[in-house]
Design a protein around this motif. Sequence first.
Motif, PDB file in Angstrom:
ATOM      1  N   TYR A  99      32.028  -0.177 -18.860  1.00 34.05           N
ATOM      2  CA  TYR A  99      33.152   0.232 -19.681  1.00 34.05           C
ATOM      3  C   TYR A  99      32.648   1.335 -20.669  1.00 34.05           C
ATOM      4  CZ  TYR A  99      36.484  -3.411 -17.901  1.00 34.05           C
ATOM      5  OH  TYR A  99      37.471  -4.062 -17.103  1.00 34.05           O
ATOM      6  N   MET A 141      44.107  -1.174 -22.790  1.00 30.92           N
ATOM      7  CA  MET A 141      44.222  -1.395 -21.248  1.00 30.92           C
ATOM      8  C   MET A 141      44.140  -2.811 -20.858  1.00 30.92           C
ATOM      9  SD  MET A 141      42.146  -0.384 -17.955  1.00 30.92           S
ATOM     10  CE  MET A 141      41.131  -1.736 -18.147  1.00 30.92           C
ATOM     11  N   ALA A 188      35.669   3.859 -22.621  1.00 32.15           N
ATOM     12  CA  ALA A 188      36.096   2.970 -23.397  1.00 32.15           C
ATOM     13  C   ALA A 188      35.479   2.713 -24.885  1.00 32.15           C
ATOM     14  CB  ALA A 188      36.076   1.363 -22.888  1.00 32.15           C
ATOM     15  N   ALA A 203      39.394  -1.707 -23.631  1.00 32.75           N
ATOM     16  CA  ALA A 203      39.794  -2.163 -22.149  1.00 32.75           C
ATOM     17  C   ALA A 203      39.636  -3.779 -22.072  1.00 32.75           C
ATOM     18  CB  ALA A 203      39.000  -1.347 -21.220  1.00 32.75           C
ATOM     19  N   VAL A 250      39.524   2.059 -16.370  1.00 37.82           N
ATOM     20  CA  VAL A 250      39.173   2.243 -17.499  1.00 37.82           C
ATOM     21  C   VAL A 250      38.798   3.720 -17.406  1.00 37.82           C
ATOM     22  CG1 VAL A 250      37.284   2.155 -19.245  1.00 37.82           C
ATOM     23  CG2 VAL A 250      38.293   0.193 -18.005  1.00 37.82           C
TER      24      VAL A 250
END
Length: 198
Positions: A73, A15, A78, A54, A41
């Motif tokens: 995150y 991402m 993530a 991410a 995320v």
Amino acid sequence: SAKLVERAQLPLTFMSGFSVAASKALPDTGLLSYGEMVEQVREICSAVSIPVIADGDTGYGNAINAKRTVKGYAAAGAAGVMIEDQVAPKRCGHTRGKEVVGREEAVARMRAAVDAREEGESDIVIVARTDAAKCVSLEEAIERAKIFHELGAEITFVEAPVNEKDMERVARETPGARLVNCLEGGDTPILPPARLEE
């Protein structure tokens, strides 16, 4: 697009801040907040079953903010987070006019990212990015990558080497796993995967 990556049976997806900004009709100039990015995320991680790395940009502030970014995150799902050494507001890695923080601040930011992983008892992968090759020198970028690896970043990313010779030097002189960003119209030559593996 993460669902398309998963459907293509690739092992993971990334991402990028550039992509998230573009999806909101914004330039990649640090306009998106931590809150907007961590929500993205969360949405992407809940939509796919493959790991998501991410973009955490600069960590959205100082070392304390970078620590918060890594923990947030990880909590959002993530598998990895990329933290970079640009000044805020940051710019796309292949654009002109970007600047990096001093080495001491960059090291503090990466140390905070690694500490956040360990404090949170998370296995999130830290991708440590440096833009110093363009702003200072390739030598400085390589030194930063070495330090980031020593701190505990699993993957280092020297952004925007301008030719194959520089790419080979980064691969030869930096330890551990490395990431390269090849994009149409960018500064780094686009090479086939087999060549990049060399």
